[in-house]
Design a protein around this motif. Structure first.
Motif, PDB file in Angstrom:
ATOM      1  N   ALA A   1       0.837  -1.199   0.000  1.00  0.00           N
ATOM      2  CA  ALA A   1       0.000   0.000   0.000  1.00  0.00           C
ATOM      3  C   ALA A   1       0.872   1.249   0.000  1.00  0.00           C
ATOM      4  CB  ALA A   1      -0.921  -0.008   1.219  1.00  0.00           C
ATOM      5  N   ALA A   2       1.926   1.227   0.803  1.00  0.00           N
ATOM      6  CA  ALA A   2       2.790   2.409   0.892  1.00  0.00           C
ATOM      7  C   ALA A   2       3.472   2.677  -0.447  1.00  0.00           C
ATOM      8  CB  ALA A   2       3.823   2.205   1.991  1.00  0.00           C
ATOM      9  N   ALA A   3       3.887   1.611  -1.109  1.00  0.00           N
ATOM     10  CA  ALA A   3       4.566   1.780  -2.399  1.00  0.00           C
ATOM     11  C   ALA A   3       3.594   2.349  -3.437  1.00  0.00           C
ATOM     12  CB  ALA A   3       5.135   0.449  -2.870  1.00  0.00           C
ATOM     13  N   ASN A   4       2.304   2.154  -3.204  1.00  0.00           N
ATOM     14  CA  ASN A   4       1.267   2.653  -4.129  1.00  0.00           C
ATOM     15  C   ASN A   4       0.483   3.805  -3.532  1.00  0.00           C
ATOM     16  OD1 ASN A   4       0.872   0.943  -6.640  1.00  0.00           O
ATOM     17  ND2 ASN A   4       1.190  -0.574  -5.037  1.00  0.00           N
ATOM     18  N   ILE A   5       1.102   4.504  -2.616  1.00  0.00           N
ATOM     19  CA  ILE A   5       0.354   5.466  -1.808  1.00  0.00           C
ATOM     20  C   ILE A   5      -0.356   6.527  -2.657  1.00  0.00           C
ATOM     21  CG2 ILE A   5       2.318   7.045  -1.344  1.00  0.00           C
ATOM     22  CD1 ILE A   5      -0.025   5.950   1.411  1.00  0.00           C
ATOM     23  N   GLU A   6       0.187   6.804  -3.868  1.00  0.00           N
ATOM     24  CA  GLU A   6      -0.460   7.832  -4.693  1.00  0.00           C
ATOM     25  C   GLU A   6      -1.676   7.296  -5.445  1.00  0.00           C
ATOM     26  OE1 GLU A   6       3.428   8.162  -6.190  1.00  0.00           O
ATOM     27  OE2 GLU A   6       3.203  10.336  -6.426  1.00  0.00           O
ATOM     28  N   ASN A   7      -1.737   5.999  -5.636  1.00  0.00           N
ATOM     29  CA  ASN A   7      -2.931   5.451  -6.300  1.00  0.00           C
ATOM     30  C   ASN A   7      -3.455   4.229  -5.565  1.00  0.00           C
ATOM     31  OD1 ASN A   7      -0.550   4.385  -7.109  1.00  0.00           O
ATOM     32  ND2 ASN A   7      -0.899   4.588  -9.290  1.00  0.00           N
ATOM     33  N   LEU A   8      -3.901   4.510  -4.352  1.00  0.00           N
ATOM     34  CA  LEU A   8      -4.386   3.426  -3.485  1.00  0.00           C
ATOM     35  C   LEU A   8      -5.590   2.698  -4.062  1.00  0.00           C
ATOM     36  CD1 LEU A   8      -4.098   4.779   0.160  1.00  0.00           C
ATOM     37  CD2 LEU A   8      -2.877   2.869  -0.863  1.00  0.00           C
ATOM     38  N   GLU A   9      -6.311   3.403  -4.959  1.00  0.00           N
ATOM     39  CA  GLU A   9      -7.512   2.737  -5.488  1.00  0.00           C
ATOM     40  C   GLU A   9      -7.162   1.441  -6.229  1.00  0.00           C
ATOM     41  OE1 GLU A   9      -6.093   5.862  -8.081  1.00  0.00           O
ATOM     42  OE2 GLU A   9      -6.664   5.883  -5.990  1.00  0.00           O
ATOM     43  N   GLU A  10      -5.915   1.361  -6.713  1.00  0.00           N
ATOM     44  CA  GLU A  10      -5.506   0.108  -7.375  1.00  0.00           C
ATOM     45  C   GLU A  10      -5.527  -1.075  -6.429  1.00  0.00           C
ATOM     46  OE1 GLU A  10      -1.870   0.227  -9.612  1.00  0.00           O
ATOM     47  OE2 GLU A  10      -2.569   2.001 -10.692  1.00  0.00           O
ATOM     48  N   LEU A  11      -5.369  -0.770  -5.149  1.00  0.00           N
ATOM     49  CA  LEU A  11      -5.335  -1.857  -4.160  1.00  0.00           C
ATOM     50  C   LEU A  11      -6.712  -2.217  -3.620  1.00  0.00           C
ATOM     51  CD1 LEU A  11      -2.223  -0.828  -2.107  1.00  0.00           C
ATOM     52  CD2 LEU A  11      -2.452  -2.895  -3.455  1.00  0.00           C
ATOM     53  N   LEU A  12      -7.720  -1.489  -4.096  1.00  0.00           N
ATOM     54  CA  LEU A  12      -9.050  -1.694  -3.511  1.00  0.00           C
ATOM     55  C   LEU A  12      -9.556  -3.139  -3.527  1.00  0.00           C
ATOM     56  CD1 LEU A  12     -11.276   1.430  -4.122  1.00  0.00           C
ATOM     57  CD2 LEU A  12     -10.541   0.431  -1.962  1.00  0.00           C
ATOM     58  N   PRO A  13      -9.331  -3.882  -4.614  1.00  0.00           N
ATOM     59  CA  PRO A  13      -9.807  -5.268  -4.574  1.00  0.00           C
ATOM     60  C   PRO A  13      -9.191  -6.069  -3.425  1.00  0.00           C
ATOM     61  CG  PRO A  13      -9.189  -4.648  -6.818  1.00  0.00           C
ATOM     62  CD  PRO A  13      -8.780  -3.518  -5.922  1.00  0.00           C
ATOM     63  N   VAL A  14      -7.900  -5.874  -3.183  1.00  0.00           N
ATOM     64  CA  VAL A  14      -7.242  -6.588  -2.081  1.00  0.00           C
ATOM     65  C   VAL A  14      -7.792  -6.081  -0.745  1.00  0.00           C
ATOM     66  CG1 VAL A  14      -5.028  -7.104  -0.967  1.00  0.00           C
ATOM     67  CG2 VAL A  14      -5.132  -6.777  -3.444  1.00  0.00           C
ATOM     68  N   VAL A  15      -7.948  -4.762  -0.652  1.00  0.00           N
ATOM     69  CA  VAL A  15      -8.461  -4.175   0.588  1.00  0.00           C
ATOM     70  C   VAL A  15      -9.844  -4.748   0.886  1.00  0.00           C
ATOM     71  CG1 VAL A  15      -9.240  -2.046   1.707  1.00  0.00           C
ATOM     72  CG2 VAL A  15      -7.144  -2.033   0.354  1.00  0.00           C
ATOM     73  N   LYS A  16     -10.663  -4.898  -0.154  1.00  0.00           N
ATOM     74  CA  LYS A  16     -12.026  -5.392   0.065  1.00  0.00           C
ATOM     75  C   LYS A  16     -12.021  -6.796   0.654  1.00  0.00           C
ATOM     76  CE  LYS A  16     -16.025  -4.651  -1.730  1.00  0.00           C
ATOM     77  NZ  LYS A  16     -17.095  -4.844  -2.684  1.00  0.00           N
ATOM     78  N   GLN A  17     -11.128  -7.614   0.122  1.00  0.00           N
ATOM     79  CA  GLN A  17     -11.067  -8.991   0.608  1.00  0.00           C
ATOM     80  C   GLN A  17     -10.630  -9.032   2.082  1.00  0.00           C
ATOM     81  OE1 GLN A  17      -8.560 -11.338  -1.874  1.00  0.00           O
ATOM     82  NE2 GLN A  17      -9.219 -13.258  -0.974  1.00  0.00           N
ATOM     83  N   ILE A  18      -9.633  -8.226   2.408  1.00  0.00           N
ATOM     84  CA  ILE A  18      -9.169  -8.170   3.805  1.00  0.00           C
ATOM     85  C   ILE A  18     -10.264  -7.561   4.684  1.00  0.00           C
ATOM     86  CG2 ILE A  18      -7.409  -7.224   5.372  1.00  0.00           C
ATOM     87  CD1 ILE A  18      -5.560  -7.080   2.835  1.00  0.00           C
ATOM     88  N   ALA A  19     -10.947  -6.546   4.139  1.00  0.00           N
ATOM     89  CA  ALA A  19     -11.999  -5.875   4.907  1.00  0.00           C
ATOM     90  C   ALA A  19     -13.109  -6.864   5.278  1.00  0.00           C
ATOM     91  CB  ALA A  19     -12.574  -4.702   4.117  1.00  0.00           C
ATOM     92  N   HIS A  20     -13.434  -7.766   4.361  1.00  0.00           N
ATOM     93  CA  HIS A  20     -14.438  -8.787   4.679  1.00  0.00           C
ATOM     94  C   HIS A  20     -13.977  -9.611   5.880  1.00  0.00           C
ATOM     95  CE1 HIS A  20     -17.842  -9.042   1.847  1.00  0.00           C
ATOM     96  NE2 HIS A  20     -17.076  -8.273   1.092  1.00  0.00           N
ATOM     97  N   LYS A  21     -12.692  -9.983   5.847  1.00  0.00           N
ATOM     98  CA  LYS A  21     -12.180 -10.792   6.959  1.00  0.00           C
ATOM     99  C   LYS A  21     -12.192  -9.977   8.249  1.00  0.00           C
ATOM    100  CE  LYS A  21      -9.906 -14.322   6.153  1.00  0.00           C
ATOM    101  NZ  LYS A  21      -8.739 -15.060   5.675  1.00  0.00           N
ATOM    102  N   HIS A  22     -11.736  -8.721   8.158  1.00  0.00           N
ATOM    103  CA  HIS A  22     -11.745  -7.852   9.340  1.00  0.00           C
ATOM    104  C   HIS A  22     -13.165  -7.704   9.896  1.00  0.00           C
ATOM    105  CE1 HIS A  22      -7.738  -5.507   8.460  1.00  0.00           C
ATOM    106  NE2 HIS A  22      -7.532  -6.628   9.104  1.00  0.00           N
TER     107      HIS A  22
END
Ligand SMILES: Cc1cc2nc3c(=O)[nH]c(=O)nc-3n(C[C@H](O)[C@H](O)[C@H](O)COP(=O)(O)OP(=O)(O)OC[C@H]3O[C@@H](n4cnc5c(N)ncnc54)[C@H](O)[C@@H]3O)c2cc1C
Ligand code: HEM
Length: 389
Positions: free
Chosen positions: A69-90
């Motif tokens: 995420a930090a390496a992509n800090i300027e375009n975090l939206e690219e990580l959204l699919p991964v974030v969503k999956q983790i968010a479900h678990k959280h």
């Protein structure tokens, strides 16, 4: 977004150039982090998976995600699919916004301790801001999931009674669970899981684990099919606990979660499972055929013993009831070198759903990719933490 959470250009550069350094110290930092976190907040030992901790799995998962995420800090939206999956678990584990600053504080401390004098104030400030920005993304995605509850759904943990217990194989038991309050159950999307609260005889913590819902939705019960885990004489905490529950016992669950869920009518379904990975796919197959009897469904299962595996009779019955289901079972030991998937590919629009050990999922993904299947068509679930690299 608040001004204090904006990163200056200089901070972005600082973050990006420090990611490889942190990644190199990755495990040292996160081990330090968890040790300090649990010392300051022992109550969080009720939330985190102790076995993953001992085997460094969760450490790597959190740290690697954070660095990505930090390496992509300027375009975090690219990580959204991964974030969503983790968010479900959280969400399934009931991770709440107030937990984030605690994690952030101890992570920053750990970075500071491990990097020593090379951790300048500028670097630490930049990371504090970056963490807040990333945490805000998780918190807002999770807020949507907490909000999104149907009428019959519930918040937190709900008490269920083991109505029926069925031995599937020597190692796998199916538990049929009904809500203690007698109220109706929310439907779920086939492929979803619940979090179960288990206990251990050797400590006083709660132990949370996910289990896929193994039957189709819209019934009076939720069914879990649980394999008793054991490695080198160490018995898995919650799987053994669940096997020990008698009919009539109470168990607590959070509401269904997860994104390993095919949509209706999105083309041919190809389901591939290994071992206990059959659970979400059985739910998916039963539900898809019940709602769309003519939908082409292919189900390939790899097992250690084709004469005795969980949900066998049910899958065989399904295969004889529906001509549109093609069901193949392979013996993992004798057939694994032959594990060919070429014959599963056709000209139709196909969606592949794979569930099993990480090694199996990776092997299948590679084969499908070689056969020209696009990444968009391939979905997977693994029963251990995902470790993004
Ligand atoms: C989305 C999802 C869905 C899932 N669905 C299912 C399902 O449908 N059915 C199912 O059976 N499982 C499912 N799982 C897996 C389940 O959540 C648990 O991970 C599994 O039951 C093991 O949990 P446990 O508490 O029994 O073992 P743990 O105590 O977590 O231990 C895990 C393994 O590590 C070993 N171990 C523990 N401590 C040590 C140590 N110190 N050194 C070496 N080895 C050690 C244990 O023996 C065990 O084999 C799912 C997981 C996920 C994430
Ligand atoms: C931005 C901060 C965070 C990131 C990047 C992050 C990342 C992750 C990742 C990648 C996983 C593994 C997902 C999987 O199994 O597929 C995970 C699981 C988990 N996270 Fe987080 N997380 C963050 C914050 C938190 C917070 C604040 C808490 C609660 C204090 C938390 C608690 C957990 C727990 C309990 C699990 C389950 C796995 C286990 O217990 O081993 N996380 N997180």
């Amino acid at each position: 977004m608040e001004m204090s959470k904006q990163l200056s250009e200089q901070q972005v550069e600082l973050i990006k150039s420090s990611v490889p350094v942190l990644a190199e110290h990755g495990l040292t930092i996160t081990k330090r982090f968890y040790a300090d976190l649990f010392e300051a907040h022992p109550e969080l030992l009720n939330l985190f998976n102790h076995a993953n901790q001992k085997q460094d799995k969760q450490q790597q998962a959190l740290a690697n995600t954070l660095y990505a995420a930090a390496a992509n800090i300027e375009n975090l939206e690219e990580l959204l699919p991964v974030v969503k999956q983790i968010a479900h678990k959280h969400r399934s584990l009931q991770v709440k916004p107030e937990h984030y600053p605690i994690v952030g504080e101890h992570l920053l401390e750990a970075i500071k301790k491990v990097l020593g004098s090379s951790a300048t104030n500028e670097l630490l400030d930049a990371w504090a801001n970056a963490y807040d920005i990333i945490a805000d993304v998780f918190i807002s995605v999770e807020a949507e999931l907490y909000k999104d509850t149907s009428e019959s759904s519930w918040e937190g943990f709900r008490r269920f009674i083991v109505q029926r217990k069925e031995q599937e194989t020597k190692e796998v038991v199916s538990l049929y669970l009904v809500p203690e309050d007698g109220k109706s159950l929310p439907t779920f999307e086939p492929g979803q899981y619940v979090t179960v609260k288990g206990y251990s005889q050797s400590d006083h913590y709660t132990h949370l684990r996910q289990y896929s819902l193994s039957d189709k939705p819209n019934q009076s019960y939720y069914r879990l099919s649980i394999k008793r885990e054991e490695t080198k004489d160490v018995q898995g905490t919650v799987s053994w606990y669940m096997h020990g529950l008698a009919e009539g016992a109470v168990v607590e669950l959070t509401a269904p979660a997860g994104e390993f869920t095919p949509e209706n009518g999105e083309g041919d379904l190809v389901l591939m499972s290994a071992g206990i990975g059959i659970t979400p796919l059985t739910s998916i197959a039963k539900s898809a055929l019940a709602t769309q009897p003519n939908r082409a469904v292919t189900f390939v299962h790899f097992t250690a013993n084709r004469n005795s595996y969980a949900l066998r009779s049910e899958m065989e019955e399904l295969a004889s009831a529906y001509q549109s289901l093609r069901y193949e079972v392979y013996d993992r030991d004798s057939d694994s070198s032959e594990m060919t998937v070429d014959h599963l590919i056709n000209e139709n629009e196909q969606q592949f759903y794979i569930c099993g050990p990480i090694s199996f999922v990776q092997q299948m993904e590679k084969k499908l990719q070689e056969l020209g299947v696009s990444q968009k068509q391939v979905h997977f679930e693994v029963f251990t933490p995902l470790i993004p690299v």
